[in-house]
Design an enzyme around this catalytic site. Sequence first.
Site, mmCIF file in Angstrom:
data_model
loop_
_atom_site.group_PDB
_atom_site.id
_atom_site.type_symbol
_atom_site.label_atom_id
_atom_site.label_comp_id
_atom_site.label_asym_id
_atom_site.label_seq_id
_atom_site.Cartn_x
_atom_site.Cartn_y
_atom_site.Cartn_z
ATOM 1 N N LYS A 151 -0.220 10.383 -5.970
ATOM 2 C CA LYS A 151 -1.044 9.750 -7.009
ATOM 3 C C LYS A 151 -1.470 10.767 -8.066
ATOM 4 O O LYS A 151 -1.521 10.456 -9.258
ATOM 5 C CB LYS A 151 -2.265 9.103 -6.349
ATOM 6 C CG LYS A 151 -1.842 8.049 -5.338
ATOM 7 C CD LYS A 151 -2.980 7.232 -4.799
ATOM 8 C CE LYS A 151 -2.387 6.058 -4.009
ATOM 9 N NZ LYS A 151 -3.195 4.864 -4.082
ATOM 10 N N HIS A 177 -8.643 7.712 7.648
ATOM 11 C CA HIS A 177 -7.775 8.249 6.595
ATOM 12 C C HIS A 177 -6.333 8.438 7.053
ATOM 13 O O HIS A 177 -5.461 8.726 6.244
ATOM 14 C CB HIS A 177 -8.345 9.579 6.081
ATOM 15 C CG HIS A 177 -9.618 9.390 5.316
ATOM 16 N ND1 HIS A 177 -9.672 9.359 3.941
ATOM 17 C CD2 HIS A 177 -10.880 9.157 5.732
ATOM 18 C CE1 HIS A 177 -10.914 9.150 3.548
ATOM 19 N NE2 HIS A 177 -11.674 9.032 4.618
ATOM 20 N N ASP A 182 2.200 9.437 6.824
ATOM 21 C CA ASP A 182 1.002 9.837 6.092
ATOM 22 C C ASP A 182 0.121 8.620 5.889
ATOM 23 O O ASP A 182 0.630 7.548 5.535
ATOM 24 C CB ASP A 182 1.409 10.408 4.722
ATOM 25 C CG ASP A 182 0.481 11.510 4.248
ATOM 26 O OD1 ASP A 182 -0.685 11.521 4.668
ATOM 27 O OD2 ASP A 182 0.935 12.368 3.454
#
Length: 756
Positions: A378, A169, A371
């Site tokens: 979003k 991630h 990031d």
Amino acid sequence: MAVKNQKAGARPILVASNRLPYTFVRTATGIEQRPSPGGLVAAVEPVLRKRGGTWIGWPGGDLPEGQLDADDAGYRVAAVEMTESEVSRYYHGFSNRTLWPLLHSMTDRARFAVRDWETYVRINERFGEVAVRESDGSEIIWIHDYHLLLAPASIRRERPDARLSFFLHTPFPPYDIFRLLPWDRELLRGMLACDLIGFHVRGYAQNFLDCVERSLGARVNQDEMLVEYGGRTTKIESHPIGIEFDEFEQLAIDAPAASQSRREQVVLGVDRLDYTKGIPERFKAFERLLELHPEHREKVTLLQLAVPSRSQVAEYRNLKREIDETVGRINGRFATSNWSPIRYLYRSVTRKRLAALYRDADVALVTPLRDGMNLVAKEFVACQVGPPGVLVLSKLAGAANTMREVLRVNPYDVDGTAEGLHRALEMGEHERRSRMTALRNRERRDDLEHWVTGFLASAAGSRRSLVPLGDADFEAWLADFLSRRYRLALFLDYDGTLTPLTDHPSKAKLSKKMRGALEACAARDDTDIAVISGRAIEDVKAMVKQPNLTFAGNHGLQIVGTDMPEFIHEDLIHYRERADELCRSLQKLAVGGAWIEAKGPTLTYHYRAVADDVRDKLIEEARSIIQMAGYQDRDAHCAVEARPPIGWDKGRAVLHILRTRYGPAWSESVRVVYVGDDQTDEDAFRFLAGLATTFRVGSPDTSTAATRRLPDVSAVLSLIDWLSRRPESEPTPTPASESTRDSGHTRTRQSTRSQT
Ligand code: ADQ
């Protein structure tokens, strides 16, 4: 183990992540179950609710074993327990103080501590054990994030056929940054146990490919994004994560309207309190906006929400302090009796509340310094159900790769960010609508479901493999290195390199093809071959049976070559008798299939045929007898080698051959390639680092100092075959060959042949 809620047709999923989707906290009224914060849970939890399966992770400290009950969630949960000190070293330590900053390319924040690393290894093993225990072999195992980079390897050891996939991630940094980590190779190897590794964006995937190629010597196909390592092929893909678009949109539609008509424009920031998110830098950009464009004073407010995060780590506490001070300073500087420029809330809010704040904001200022993706950008877009706002987004967030219609800023550029914000605040309705419509359409289409379906389809899809190793690979690896100016000195180990390992050394015969390739290579004018083995020299010569080669036996203690004087290490004389004595002492351990190979000054104790239950005891005794006799015990393939402690190894033997043959300036006229499969070859790999191209055969799980890896003996055959067919070199006399002639040691074959 039965899996609840499993949807017909879909394979069950076993998710492993550091945190369970719920944290269990002991309170005055009992154990309370709280949703875990962060983007990962927001992303993956709904998938398990829908598809069913098992989630394994750390429950958060206060949960006695066996009390986990997440029945309501519709999927099983299994806890991985940790002590407080393990949490401190594995989680706060290695995960958050070492990996997190490094993966975000913030190298000066990374701390390297061996004990943190050791705990990280142990906890990853534990995750592996729980995953193996919970899995019935039918699932897609999906491991998440940087806390668990080693877990795939520990699962793979127990479940060679498992469907193993991983998603990172965070960003994956460039090679030059990742290799700062003292354990970079171990982590890369851990990840490569997977069939599929997903990253948010292609750039991270490319960084990873670069790392495995350069740090592990893995074979990589950049076009097809495949890595071959240790006989396994791993697909590397980019899967940009999305959000539950419809849910956020609905929450925004349903949220009550703002109570009064607003006079001020609102700029919104929403983050976990983390130094990667660039919160102080954002405040400074806002301050700059008020300096450069005073017309915004009393008209614009920055509302910053920050969820508390990792407050046990000192850097996060310092960051909180820095933020508090910056807010105080800026508010002190600009506030008026009815306006404060920054409203800062240090807490988590409900999704419903968050959706309303997103909806009502005029601008979202999302400016991380780095990031992986960034879900806030979003979520803001999904909630723009009224008059459209503007998204100002850092170009250093993964999200900037796909969200093209945002106003992009560089968060390190304070003036530029202030100007971006100014432009956002001034933007007319038409432009806002055009940009936001495009953003919303994309995020609606590429939502969370799309991400999960895409990733899982790839994880369940057919396994890919690279085409067998061939000329194109050798060309890419060696053509420049062996440019036509140089002779090639090719050093080859014997057992496990030129022949597969067998249960008895006498059975390790050269194949016809290998013999042919060696002959063809040795017949070239520009190539010299040396076979360098742990066997006795007569033994290895008899196995290879080729004239014109150099042979080094007993790991280089003895060397005979066609173009060089015979070499026997001067100290060996003292060891012949002692070796006989040692051989006699060891005879009593030649039981249960164990046997002793006497090799003159050295010997090998072979235990391949010994039963498991007595093996360790015999090995231990053999080692102790070897040490008592004043020899060094060294590991070999199912054997212990007894070597005289005389500071000589394959590396030194190679250097001796090179200097004797080509003179002290050998590196100006000769290129060295060394291929070996054994621990003893590691001496040569280390010795030759920077001086040669070295290949380690097999053993993907062991660390190597070699430049590259070859999976097996047939790959060695392809290499030698390619070397025998490569373009002829065009040798020119060099200072090295002159000095060789002058020194009278020997003549190079090149000069010998040119005379004939
Ligand atoms: P995070 O670093 O946690 O995730 P991000 O993607 O921004 O970062 O997600 C944060 C989540 O927390 C969002 O869903 C947001 O709504 C929520 N949140 C933030 N502040 C909040 C508040 N005050 N109250 C309530 N909720 C709040 C990691 C990576 C990211 C990657 C995600 C998913 O660092 O780069 O996008 O995983 O892969």
